[in-house]
Design a protein around this motif. Structure first.
Motif, PDB file in Angstrom:
ATOM      1  N   ASP A  74       0.842  -1.199   0.000  1.00 44.66           N
ATOM      2  CA  ASP A  74       0.000   0.000   0.000  1.00 44.66           C
ATOM      3  C   ASP A  74       0.871   1.239   0.000  1.00 44.66           C
ATOM      4  O   ASP A  74       1.842   1.314   0.754  1.00 44.66           O
ATOM      5  CB  ASP A  74      -0.915   0.002   1.223  1.00 44.66           C
ATOM      6  N   GLY A  75       0.502   2.195  -0.821  1.00 40.23           N
ATOM      7  CA  GLY A  75       1.290   3.422  -0.941  1.00 40.23           C
ATOM      8  C   GLY A  75       2.156   3.385  -2.184  1.00 40.23           C
ATOM      9  O   GLY A  75       2.179   2.387  -2.904  1.00 40.23           O
ATOM     10  N   TRP A  76       2.850   4.490  -2.438  1.00 39.50           N
ATOM     11  CA  TRP A  76       3.691   4.579  -3.632  1.00 39.50           C
ATOM     12  C   TRP A  76       5.146   4.737  -3.223  1.00 39.50           C
ATOM     13  O   TRP A  76       5.468   5.439  -2.267  1.00 39.50           O
ATOM     14  CB  TRP A  76       3.306   5.795  -4.486  1.00 39.50           C
ATOM     15  N   ARG A  79      12.058   4.403  -7.513  1.00 43.45           N
ATOM     16  CA  ARG A  79      13.505   4.282  -7.642  1.00 43.45           C
ATOM     17  C   ARG A  79      14.008   5.667  -7.990  1.00 43.45           C
ATOM     18  O   ARG A  79      13.413   6.337  -8.838  1.00 43.45           O
ATOM     19  CB  ARG A  79      13.884   3.368  -8.800  1.00 43.45           C
ATOM     20  N   CYS A  80      15.089   6.090  -7.371  1.00 45.26           N
ATOM     21  CA  CYS A  80      15.602   7.395  -7.767  1.00 45.26           C
ATOM     22  C   CYS A  80      17.114   7.436  -7.734  1.00 45.26           C
ATOM     23  O   CYS A  80      17.770   6.627  -7.085  1.00 45.26           O
ATOM     24  CB  CYS A  80      14.999   8.511  -6.916  1.00 45.26           C
ATOM     25  N   LEU A  94       6.878   2.753  -8.148  1.00 40.56           N
ATOM     26  CA  LEU A  94       6.464   1.430  -7.683  1.00 40.56           C
ATOM     27  C   LEU A  94       5.105   1.551  -7.015  1.00 40.56           C
ATOM     28  O   LEU A  94       4.956   2.271  -6.026  1.00 40.56           O
ATOM     29  CB  LEU A  94       7.504   0.877  -6.700  1.00 40.56           C
ATOM     30  N   LEU A  95       4.128   0.875  -7.575  1.00 44.00           N
ATOM     31  CA  LEU A  95       2.755   0.955  -7.081  1.00 44.00           C
ATOM     32  C   LEU A  95       2.392  -0.359  -6.389  1.00 44.00           C
ATOM     33  O   LEU A  95       3.117  -1.351  -6.530  1.00 44.00           O
ATOM     34  CB  LEU A  95       1.811   1.201  -8.266  1.00 44.00           C
ATOM     35  N   PRO A  96       1.291  -0.381  -5.666  1.00 46.43           N
ATOM     36  CA  PRO A  96       0.906  -1.615  -4.980  1.00 46.43           C
ATOM     37  C   PRO A  96       0.869  -2.793  -5.942  1.00 46.43           C
ATOM     38  O   PRO A  96       0.339  -2.689  -7.045  1.00 46.43           O
ATOM     39  CB  PRO A  96      -0.482  -1.289  -4.438  1.00 46.43           C
ATOM     40  N   SER A 118      10.145   5.746  -0.310  1.00 46.65           N
ATOM     41  CA  SER A 118       8.692   5.917  -0.295  1.00 46.65           C
ATOM     42  C   SER A 118       8.317   7.346  -0.668  1.00 46.65           C
ATOM     43  O   SER A 118       9.008   8.290  -0.298  1.00 46.65           O
ATOM     44  CB  SER A 118       8.148   5.575   1.087  1.00 46.65           C
ATOM     45  N   LEU A 119       7.237   7.481  -1.384  1.00 45.68           N
ATOM     46  CA  LEU A 119       6.734   8.813  -1.735  1.00 45.68           C
ATOM     47  C   LEU A 119       5.499   9.153  -0.919  1.00 45.68           C
ATOM     48  O   LEU A 119       5.050  10.299  -0.896  1.00 45.68           O
ATOM     49  CB  LEU A 119       6.400   8.872  -3.228  1.00 45.68           C
TER      50      LEU A 119
END
Lengths: 260, 260
Positions: A74-76, A79-80, A94-96, A118-119
């Motif tokens: 859960d959540g978004w 990669r950075c 990266l999505l659920p 995490s975003l």
DNA sequence: CGAGCGATTGATCATAATCAAGCGATGTGG
DNA sequence: CCACATCGCTTGATTATGATCAATCGCTCG
């Protein structure tokens, strides 16, 4: 550009016992395309490995060995990579249902070459790659799911390069909205043309290679053109065909079910 | 931007018999990091599958099933995608020793999502993926070589996104030169700081997301700064440290031997 | 209420695209 | 062998796109 990393790895074990905890939504089964038995198997691997972190936390740092695969629940996350301290580029969202590391056959001792962070507030499962590899031996569905995911991620990566290199600002923003709309398609947060968009404009900017100010103006432009409506946490597509036309969006690169 | 596709797949069988034909340079063994016996094994697979095409030919078209892997033997090729007829983005450069398709474990019936085409006259081997997969069973070196190649290609892909999104024009050109210098390191065309650069400025432009005119000006700028010298087919790096500093170049993403 | 954050606005500046020639080498046909 | 055509590189002038700088606004939260 505006990254402030916070606490990490607050290990978190769902209060509920063996039954699917609310932290592991049942819709993941659909997302991953697994049979019920396979999904239960995967859930067992996740059960004691669920973690929860706040927004802007480091999930995996550059150079860390890939001994665990992170399954986003859960959540978004993203990669950075940084050019220098002031310039960040997000290279993947990266999505659920996404794995941070679908490359299980690579030597896990090789460190990853980028940071995963995490975003939004994030719930994920940190599964041991050995256990996951073992499960692949008994679950063809998991093998297929990971293959499709690797393939899709690579394809998205290439399409992002096309956007960054050859689309202008409004096309980039429009294209990303089209992509997210399709990728989130089977999520409950999507009701036909409206979906949750938890990213800040500054994060969006680091995806599409613009300044936050210009992203803001491009969103305004898309609104003015009657293509979207957007509020703090949502985007509604008012004119899907128009938006796709503006972005030159061709969804085949997403390789969704049925579009082999 | 200036692509004129030409004749394709002029099948070509080296005149020489079983011994390594001149079309398959011995240095590939080093490039791929294979043991002698493994390399001979691979050569046997290539032997009757060598093809030669001119510049700007289509090696593999969008949507084609991946039933063959193309091993570049001589010349440069690229993966590319078009936004529309006038806008092209090159998403990967394939150099001698590179496979067009290191993803052997994916379903070969799935078509590729982009076009592979030659940027110079090209010699390559079209190896059947089934045969290559079979060889992987008896050659751990090949398995490792393909893994490393997949990993490197993904990493380069991400670094290109960083360049396209967050580096300015001169940094992008400088960064690409640094990358090519390292990637071509073990090629005979590289003598310390000079290497063959067969790409047109228009092709370079489609790699770094600029116009050919601006690429020209950035090359002039790098020359004026005393960082490089360049002629039609070569680049000489005059000041490697300076060039890398300008580009914020950090070679770890290339994952070359020894830098695990 | 005040602080802080993120979105928004306006004004200005810089970077890169576009348009339009010209140059120089190479190759071809008369 | 020369005239001409072509192709790719280079140059200059102009325009457009997006970045930067500097506030301001509105909301949430302590």
């Amino acid at each position: 550009m505006n990254v402030i990393f916070q606490h990490r790895d607050q290990s978190f074990h769902g209060e509920s016992g063996a039954e699917a905890s609310p932290a592991v939504p049942a819709r993941l089964q659909r997302l991953l395309g697994l049979a019920a038995a396979e999904y239960d198997d995967l859930l067992r691997l996740c059960e004691n490995a669920i973690r929860q972190v706040g927004s802007r936390s480091i999930v995996a740092d550059e150079g860390e060995p890939q001994s665990q695969a992170y399954l986003i629940l859960d959540g978004w996350a993203c990669r950075c990579r940084f050019v220098d301290t002031t310039r960040r580029q997000i290279t993947a969202l990266l999505l659920p249902g996404d794995f941070s590391n679908p490359e299980l056959d690579l030597d896990p001792r090789l460190g990853i070459d980028h940071m995963v962070c995490s975003l939004t507030p994030l719930i994920y499962a940190a599964v041991d790659t050995d256990e996951l590899t073992a499960m692949m031996g008994r679950s063809p569905g998991l093998v297929r799911a990971l293959q499709m995911q690797r393939r899709r991620e690579q394809s998205i990566q290439r399409e992002w390069a096309v956007s960054l290199g050859r689309r202008n600002a409004s096309e980039r923003v429009a294209h990303l909205i089209c992509e997210l709309h399709r990728r989130l398609d089977c999520h409950p947060s999507v009701r036909s043309l409206t979906f949750d968009m938890p990213l800040l404009q500054a994060d969006l900017a680091d995806v599409v290679g613009l300044t936050p100010i210009h992203v803001n103006r491009m969103l305004q432009k898309l609104r003015a053109l009657g293509l979207i409506r957007s509020s703090r946490n949502h985007i509604t597509i008012s004119d899907l065909a128009g938006l796709r036309r503006l972005a030159c969006f061709d969804e085949t690169y997403l390789r969704l079910a049925g579009s082999h």
